[in-house]
Motif scaffolding. Structure first.
Motif, PDB file in Angstrom:
ATOM      1  N   ASN A 124       0.831  -1.207   0.000  1.00  0.00           N
ATOM      2  CA  ASN A 124       0.000   0.000   0.000  1.00  0.00           C
ATOM      3  C   ASN A 124       0.864   1.255   0.000  1.00  0.00           C
ATOM      4  O   ASN A 124       0.528   2.260  -0.654  1.00  0.00           O
ATOM      5  N   LEU A 125       1.985   1.206   0.732  1.00  0.00           N
ATOM      6  CA  LEU A 125       2.897   2.354   0.733  1.00  0.00           C
ATOM      7  C   LEU A 125       3.503   2.566  -0.644  1.00  0.00           C
ATOM      8  O   LEU A 125       3.640   3.703  -1.113  1.00  0.00           O
ATOM      9  N   MET A 126       3.857   1.466  -1.297  1.00  0.00           N
ATOM     10  CA  MET A 126       4.453   1.572  -2.625  1.00  0.00           C
ATOM     11  C   MET A 126       3.442   2.134  -3.633  1.00  0.00           C
ATOM     12  O   MET A 126       3.780   3.004  -4.454  1.00  0.00           O
ATOM     13  N   VAL A 127       2.187   1.679  -3.556  1.00  0.00           N
ATOM     14  CA  VAL A 127       1.159   2.140  -4.485  1.00  0.00           C
ATOM     15  C   VAL A 127       0.860   3.618  -4.286  1.00  0.00           C
ATOM     16  O   VAL A 127       0.626   4.371  -5.245  1.00  0.00           O
ATOM     17  N   SER A 128       0.884   4.028  -2.993  1.00  0.00           N
ATOM     18  CA  SER A 128       0.579   5.435  -2.706  1.00  0.00           C
ATOM     19  C   SER A 128       1.746   6.370  -2.990  1.00  0.00           C
ATOM     20  O   SER A 128       1.610   7.585  -2.874  1.00  0.00           O
ATOM     21  N   GLY A 129       2.899   5.814  -3.330  1.00  0.00           N
ATOM     22  CA  GLY A 129       4.062   6.638  -3.638  1.00  0.00           C
ATOM     23  C   GLY A 129       4.890   6.992  -2.429  1.00  0.00           C
ATOM     24  O   GLY A 129       5.839   7.776  -2.540  1.00  0.00           O
ATOM     25  N   SER A 130       4.575   6.416  -1.256  1.00  0.00           N
ATOM     26  CA  SER A 130       5.337   6.675  -0.030  1.00  0.00           C
ATOM     27  C   SER A 130       6.563   5.766   0.015  1.00  0.00           C
ATOM     28  O   SER A 130       6.698   4.825  -0.774  1.00  0.00           O
ATOM     29  N   ALA A 131       7.436   6.067   0.974  1.00  0.00           N
ATOM     30  CA  ALA A 131       8.623   5.233   1.145  1.00  0.00           C
ATOM     31  C   ALA A 131       8.207   3.860   1.672  1.00  0.00           C
ATOM     32  O   ALA A 131       7.409   3.767   2.606  1.00  0.00           O
ATOM     33  N   PHE A 132       8.729   2.813   1.079  1.00  0.00           N
ATOM     34  CA  PHE A 132       8.390   1.458   1.510  1.00  0.00           C
ATOM     35  C   PHE A 132       9.672   0.635   1.642  1.00  0.00           C
ATOM     36  O   PHE A 132      10.738   1.019   1.150  1.00  0.00           O
ATOM     37  N   ASN A 133       9.538  -0.511   2.327  1.00  0.00           N
ATOM     38  CA  ASN A 133      10.683  -1.391   2.576  1.00  0.00           C
ATOM     39  C   ASN A 133      10.595  -2.590   1.624  1.00  0.00           C
ATOM     40  O   ASN A 133       9.744  -3.460   1.785  1.00  0.00           O
ATOM     41  N   GLY A 134      11.456  -2.635   0.646  1.00  0.00           N
ATOM     42  CA  GLY A 134      11.430  -3.728  -0.326  1.00  0.00           C
ATOM     43  C   GLY A 134      11.796  -5.073   0.276  1.00  0.00           C
ATOM     44  O   GLY A 134      11.328  -6.118  -0.187  1.00  0.00           O
ATOM     45  N   TRP A 135      12.643  -5.044   1.347  1.00  0.00           N
ATOM     46  CA  TRP A 135      13.023  -6.296   1.982  1.00  0.00           C
ATOM     47  C   TRP A 135      11.821  -6.980   2.620  1.00  0.00           C
ATOM     48  O   TRP A 135      11.735  -8.214   2.636  1.00  0.00           O
ATOM     49  N   VAL A 136      10.918  -6.179   3.173  1.00  0.00           N
ATOM     50  CA  VAL A 136       9.715  -6.762   3.785  1.00  0.00           C
ATOM     51  C   VAL A 136       8.921  -7.532   2.734  1.00  0.00           C
ATOM     52  O   VAL A 136       8.498  -8.675   2.959  1.00  0.00           O
ATOM     53  N   MET A 137       8.729  -6.924   1.574  1.00  0.00           N
ATOM     54  CA  MET A 137       7.952  -7.566   0.523  1.00  0.00           C
ATOM     55  C   MET A 137       8.663  -8.816  -0.013  1.00  0.00           C
ATOM     56  O   MET A 137       8.022  -9.839  -0.282  1.00  0.00           O
ATOM     57  N   THR A 138       9.983  -8.744  -0.115  1.00  0.00           N
ATOM     58  CA  THR A 138      10.742  -9.897  -0.619  1.00  0.00           C
ATOM     59  C   THR A 138      10.675 -11.063   0.356  1.00  0.00           C
ATOM     60  O   THR A 138      10.368 -12.205  -0.026  1.00  0.00           O
ATOM     61  N   ILE A 139      10.975 -10.779   1.645  1.00  0.00           N
ATOM     62  CA  ILE A 139      10.961 -11.844   2.660  1.00  0.00           C
ATOM     63  C   ILE A 139       9.556 -12.412   2.812  1.00  0.00           C
ATOM     64  O   ILE A 139       9.363 -13.638   2.906  1.00  0.00           O
ATOM     65  N   ALA A 140       8.552 -11.530   2.823  1.00  0.00           N
ATOM     66  CA  ALA A 140       7.172 -11.994   2.981  1.00  0.00           C
ATOM     67  C   ALA A 140       6.753 -12.870   1.802  1.00  0.00           C
ATOM     68  O   ALA A 140       6.104 -13.911   1.985  1.00  0.00           O
ATOM     69  N   ALA A 141       7.127 -12.475   0.582  1.00  0.00           N
ATOM     70  CA  ALA A 141       6.759 -13.261  -0.599  1.00  0.00           C
ATOM     71  C   ALA A 141       7.403 -14.642  -0.559  1.00  0.00           C
ATOM     72  O   ALA A 141       6.757 -15.660  -0.860  1.00  0.00           O
ATOM     73  N   VAL A 142       8.684 -14.695  -0.167  1.00  0.00           N
ATOM     74  CA  VAL A 142       9.382 -15.984  -0.074  1.00  0.00           C
ATOM     75  C   VAL A 142       8.726 -16.868   0.987  1.00  0.00           C
ATOM     76  O   VAL A 142       8.516 -18.073   0.775  1.00  0.00           O
ATOM     77  N   MET A 143       8.365 -16.269   2.122  1.00  0.00           N
ATOM     78  CA  MET A 143       7.769 -17.055   3.201  1.00  0.00           C
ATOM     79  C   MET A 143       6.370 -17.542   2.830  1.00  0.00           C
ATOM     80  O   MET A 143       5.978 -18.659   3.187  1.00  0.00           O
TER      81      MET A 143
END
Length: 327
Positions: free
Chosen positions: A170-189
């Protein structure tokens, strides 16, 4: 406190006790108290304690599954008996006969879901503990405000344990700063959770079911669940905090290993796993497979046994003399 909170309160109390206990243990051996790895190892310790406590229930589940497989042919007969009959009387009669079959054989179709149902309150309890920590709230007893803040803000590979995939999305879609590591780790898990759930269920269906069970309606239902449950994990996992996902992934791995050991050493009679076990034992010389006796020989043996077990009537002396004189 609402009813749901009242139900979760004792569960959260136990979760906090185990979690904080393991956190203190890992901190005492030199790990940083605020490090993500310390809290992840504490979550793993929580899984080990919970799943070890569930072993007796798992054994009951295995026994119940065996009984369900044994009664599957009888259950199919009842269903075939009322197939195509949609009137109220037939439905009630089928339900009554089915329940009577379960009662007579001591089976319970819901017992296979029991470990999962028991884990769900623990899962929601951990989710609630993390959610409270995310909003800087102390736990019910052992998770103080400082520990809650340490838990929520601890990072693993730069990803906070309180973060979720959907939150960063949601942060990425809204154009705010987001943590790419969170999305990567979450996707792998999420992928690992989905795969482990699929493999665990596939082990049971492919190797640990007899041919009769594979022809039963229960098998068709499990085949549907084989594809539905992983999808449930895939869609719901994106909303789980990373800390909760570590718990669920570790629990899935435990289930997969535990199921592998059970199928290898205590397979369902008549299944592919049972045949493989017999072959392994025969190869090691620990299993002797006797050839079946011919029908005639078996019948002769039975007749001899019946003759030998017949009681001989006592004969009096007078009757013996009379029969001797007649001859």
């Amino acid at each position: 406190m609402d009813i749901f909170g009242a139900i979760l309160w004792p569960i959260k109390w136990v979760i906090e006790l185990i979690l904080v206990g393991f956190h203190g243990l890992w901190s005492s051996v030199g790990l940083s108290a605020d490090a993500g790895v310390t809290w992840v190892l504490s979550i793993v310790g929580l899984v080990l304690v919970v799943r070890a406590a569930l072993i007796p229930i798992f054994v009951r589940q295995i026994k119940s599954q065996r009984k369900m497989l044994e009664v599957a042919p009888q259950l199919k007969k009842i269903q075939d008996k009322y197939r195509g009959k949609t009137d109220q009387f037939s439905r009630e009669a089928m339900s009554r006969e089915t329940m009577e079959l379960y009662r007579r054989t001591g089976t319970n179709p819901l017992s296979s879901c029991l470990p999962l149902l028991i884990q769900m309150p623990i899962f929601f309890g951990l989710f609630s503990v993390l959610n409270d920590a995310q909003h800087d709230k102390a736990g019910v007893q052992f998770l103080t405000r400082d520990l809650a803040d340490s838990f929520a803000n601890s990072e693993l590979f730069g990803a906070p344990l309180r973060a979720t995939f959907i939150g960063e999305w949601n942060l990425m879609v809204s154009g705010s700063a987001f943590n790419g590591w969170v999305m990567t780790i979450a996707a792998v898990m999420v992928l690992l959770m989905t795969a482990s759930q699929f493999v665990t269920q596939l082990q049971i269906m492919a190797k640990n079911m007899s041919p009769e069970a594979k022809n039963s309606p229960m098998f068709r239902q499990q085949k549907i669940l084989l594809y539905i449950l992983p999808l449930v994990f895939a869609f719901s996992g994106v909303a789980f905090p990373l800390g909760v996902m570590f718990y669920w992934l570790t629990s899935n791995i435990w289930t997969m290993v535990q199921q592998f050991i059970v199928i290898r050493n205590m397979p369902t009679p008549g299944s592919e796993a049972a045949k493989a076990r017999e072959a392994r034992l025969a190869k090691k010389g620990k299993l002797t497979i006797e050839a079946p006796k011919p029908a005639a020989e078996g019948a002769t043996d039975t007749a001899v046994k019946r003759q030998s077990t017949q009681r001989q009537q006592p004969v009096s002396k007078n009757r013996a003399k009379k029969s001797g004189s007649k001859s």
